[in-house]
Motif scaffolding. Structure first.
Motif, short mmCIF file in Angstrom:
data_model
loop_
_atom_site.label_atom_id
_atom_site.label_comp_id
_atom_site.label_asym_id
_atom_site.label_seq_id
_atom_site.Cartn_x
_atom_site.Cartn_y
_atom_site.Cartn_z
N GLU A 49 3.59 2.60 -4.78
CA GLU A 49 3.16 2.61 -3.47
C GLU A 49 4.22 2.88 -2.51
OE1 GLU A 49 0.17 1.90 -2.75
OE2 GLU A 49 -0.86 0.23 -4.22
N ALA A 50 3.77 3.67 -1.57
CA ALA A 50 4.75 4.15 -0.40
C ALA A 50 5.09 2.91 0.49
CB ALA A 50 4.28 5.36 0.25
N ASP A 51 5.99 2.96 1.23
CA ASP A 51 6.15 1.97 2.41
C ASP A 51 6.23 2.55 3.54
OD1 ASP A 51 9.39 1.67 3.18
OD2 ASP A 51 9.13 2.60 1.30
N PHE A 52 6.27 1.63 4.76
CA PHE A 52 6.55 2.02 6.04
C PHE A 52 7.47 0.87 6.68
CE2 PHE A 52 5.11 1.44 10.70
CZ PHE A 52 5.55 2.69 11.00
N GLY A 53 8.73 1.29 6.85
CA GLY A 53 9.53 0.55 7.35
C GLY A 53 10.10 -0.92 6.49
N GLY A 54 10.03 -0.61 5.16
CA GLY A 54 10.26 -1.51 4.17
C GLY A 54 8.98 -2.50 4.00
N PHE A 55 7.89 -2.21 4.54
CA PHE A 55 6.62 -2.93 4.24
C PHE A 55 5.89 -1.78 3.34
CE2 PHE A 55 8.08 -4.74 8.31
CZ PHE A 55 7.88 -6.11 7.90
N ARG A 56 5.59 -2.27 2.01
CA ARG A 56 4.78 -1.90 1.09
C ARG A 56 3.19 -2.06 1.23
NH1 ARG A 56 7.44 1.25 -2.55
NH2 ARG A 56 9.86 0.88 -2.64
N THR A 57 2.51 -1.21 1.13
CA THR A 57 0.85 -1.31 1.10
C THR A 57 0.59 -1.58 -0.32
OG1 THR A 57 0.38 0.82 0.45
CG2 THR A 57 0.67 0.49 2.97
N LEU A 58 -0.76 -2.16 -0.49
CA LEU A 58 -1.27 -2.28 -1.85
C LEU A 58 -2.35 -1.30 -1.97
CD1 LEU A 58 -1.01 -5.99 -2.27
CD2 LEU A 58 -0.04 -4.50 -3.71
N SER A 59 -2.57 -0.36 -1.06
CA SER A 59 -3.78 0.64 -1.06
C SER A 59 -4.04 1.06 -2.55
CB SER A 59 -3.64 1.56 -0.18
OG SER A 59 -2.17 2.38 -0.37
N SER A 60 -3.11 1.81 -3.11
CA SER A 60 -3.58 2.38 -4.64
C SER A 60 -3.90 1.31 -5.53
CB SER A 60 -2.29 3.23 -4.99
OG SER A 60 -2.34 4.16 -4.06
N THR A 61 -3.02 0.29 -5.51
CA THR A 61 -3.18 -0.72 -6.43
C THR A 61 -4.72 -1.31 -6.23
OG1 THR A 61 -0.76 -1.44 -6.26
CG2 THR A 61 -2.47 -3.08 -7.36
N MET A 62 -5.17 -1.55 -5.01
CA MET A 62 -6.37 -2.25 -4.94
C MET A 62 -7.45 -1.17 -5.12
SD MET A 62 -5.98 -5.28 -3.88
CE MET A 62 -7.55 -5.75 -3.41
N ALA A 63 -7.27 0.17 -4.75
CA ALA A 63 -8.34 1.07 -5.25
C ALA A 63 -8.48 1.08 -7.00
CB ALA A 63 -7.80 2.25 -4.82
N LEU A 64 -7.41 1.03 -7.46
CA LEU A 64 -7.72 1.04 -8.99
C LEU A 64 -8.21 -0.47 -9.44
CD1 LEU A 64 -7.01 1.92 -11.75
CD2 LEU A 64 -4.52 0.96 -11.55
N ALA A 65 -7.84 -1.59 -8.71
CA ALA A 65 -8.60 -2.62 -9.20
C ALA A 65 -10.04 -2.80 -8.73
CB ALA A 65 -8.00 -3.75 -8.24
N SER A 79 -0.25 4.71 2.97
CA SER A 79 -1.25 4.40 2.09
C SER A 79 -1.86 5.80 1.78
CB SER A 79 -2.56 3.63 2.94
OG SER A 79 -2.13 2.44 3.21
N ARG A 80 -2.21 6.71 2.43
CA ARG A 80 -2.70 8.13 2.14
C ARG A 80 -1.64 8.65 1.22
NH1 ARG A 80 -4.55 8.55 7.60
NH2 ARG A 80 -2.39 9.44 8.31
N LYS A 81 -0.35 8.62 1.29
CA LYS A 81 0.77 8.98 0.45
C LYS A 81 0.51 8.56 -1.04
CE LYS A 81 5.57 9.83 -0.30
NZ LYS A 81 6.83 9.35 0.25
#
Length: 302
Positions: A260-276, A133-135
């Motif tokens: 969005e960056a991922d961890f183990g193939g699971f992608r976050t939505l952190s940047s998308t949600m921040a933009l929303a 998410s930070r990335k």
């Protein structure tokens, strides 16, 4: 480390080997970084490749070239332009992406397991997602187009109704926006129906409204088609997507690229949600600050 040429500089082929994209995200980044300098036909196949990665993964050179509207030799030049020795080497990157994207959740969990087959501790899993998410957030902070953000908020603030389109992984974004906009007193319509009335709901949108659509690769066809129909009917369109070669980018009035960056193939939505969240709060503030007549004026960009 690549060897230097006789004059102390790397040769072009050696430099290409050093910079050779090894995964789809790296490849995507290289293509986007070079998109303005790509020759016309290579840019055409590059756009097709990012828009249709599954076809690139398993199609033949002949079928891909026909679908993309280029000669088969263009595929080879495209691959060599990126530093690969041939199209088959480039194709393997797309195949690996498909294996990762189509992996089951159990397979994704397997990538997180330690050598002894045990998942890392819960805190380690959390740290992995926090790092991803930070990335993502750091990339957005550096690359967001402030002028586009201002235009998008102004356009949304003037809309009579904001129509929200998304499916699958992207749906939580529009679901949140519907909630936030309602709390802010902004009229919106989530284009989602258990009765299958999405097209009928979207048909009420006019040029006085704005559609906000969210879709990421491999892009849900129904979402793209609904957004295209709205754009063709003159409804202003704002898109959140992940590539300059996204089908949404070609017919949106304003679009934002979010990777969005991922961890183990699971992608976050952190940047998308921040933009929303920024869009929702920005629209709420613009509505509060502007007198009603100003909100009803059509965007100066229209």
């Amino acid at each position: 480390m690549a060897r230097a040429g006789g004059d102390g500089r790397q040769t072009m082929s050696e430099a290409a080997t050093v910079d050779l994209p090894r995964d789809f995200e790296s490849l995507r980044g290289v293509i986007l970084a070079r998109r303005d300098a790509l020759p016309k036909r290579i840019a055409q196949i590059a756009a097709y490749a990012l828009d249709n990665p599954d076809e690139i993964a398993f199609g033949t050179a002949a079928s891909i070239a026909e679908a993309a509207g280029v000669q088969p030799s263009t595929l080879i030049r495209f691959a060599q332009h990126l530093g690969f020795d041939g199209f088959s080497s480039l194709q393997e990157v797309f195949r690996e992406r498909l294996r990762e994207r189509n992996s089951s959740y159990e397979e994704r969990l397997a990538t997180l397991r330690r050598n002894d087959g045990v998942l890392p501790g819960n805190h380690r899993i959390l740290e992995g997602f926090l790092t991803a998410s930070r990335k993502s957030l750091d990339v957005m902070s550096r690359t967001i187009d402030d002028a586009a953000l201002d235009r998008a908020i102004a356009l949304l603030a003037q809309a009579e109704t904001i129509y929200l389109l998304a499916r699958r992984r992207s749906f939580p974004v529009t679901s949140y926006l519907a909630y936030a906009l309602a709390k802010l007193g902004v009229r919106s319509q989530l284009v989602e129906s258990a009765a299958g009335l999405n097209a009928e709901i979207a048909s009420f949108a006019t040029g006085k409204d704005v559609a906000l659509v969210v879709s990421f690769s491999p892009y849900t066809p129904a979402t793209i088609e609904e957004a295209r129909v709205l754009a063709e009917r003159g409804v202003p369109l704002i898109a959140i997507t992940d590539s300059a070669f996204s089908p949404l980018a070609s017919f949106s009035d304003i679009w934002f690229e979010v990777a969005e960056a991922d961890f183990g193939g699971f992608r976050t939505l952190s940047s998308t949600m921040a933009l929303a969240m920024a869009l929702a709060v920005g629209v709420g503030e613009a509505r509060r600050a502007a007198p009603p007549p100003a909100r009803r004026r059509k965007s100066a960009e229209a």
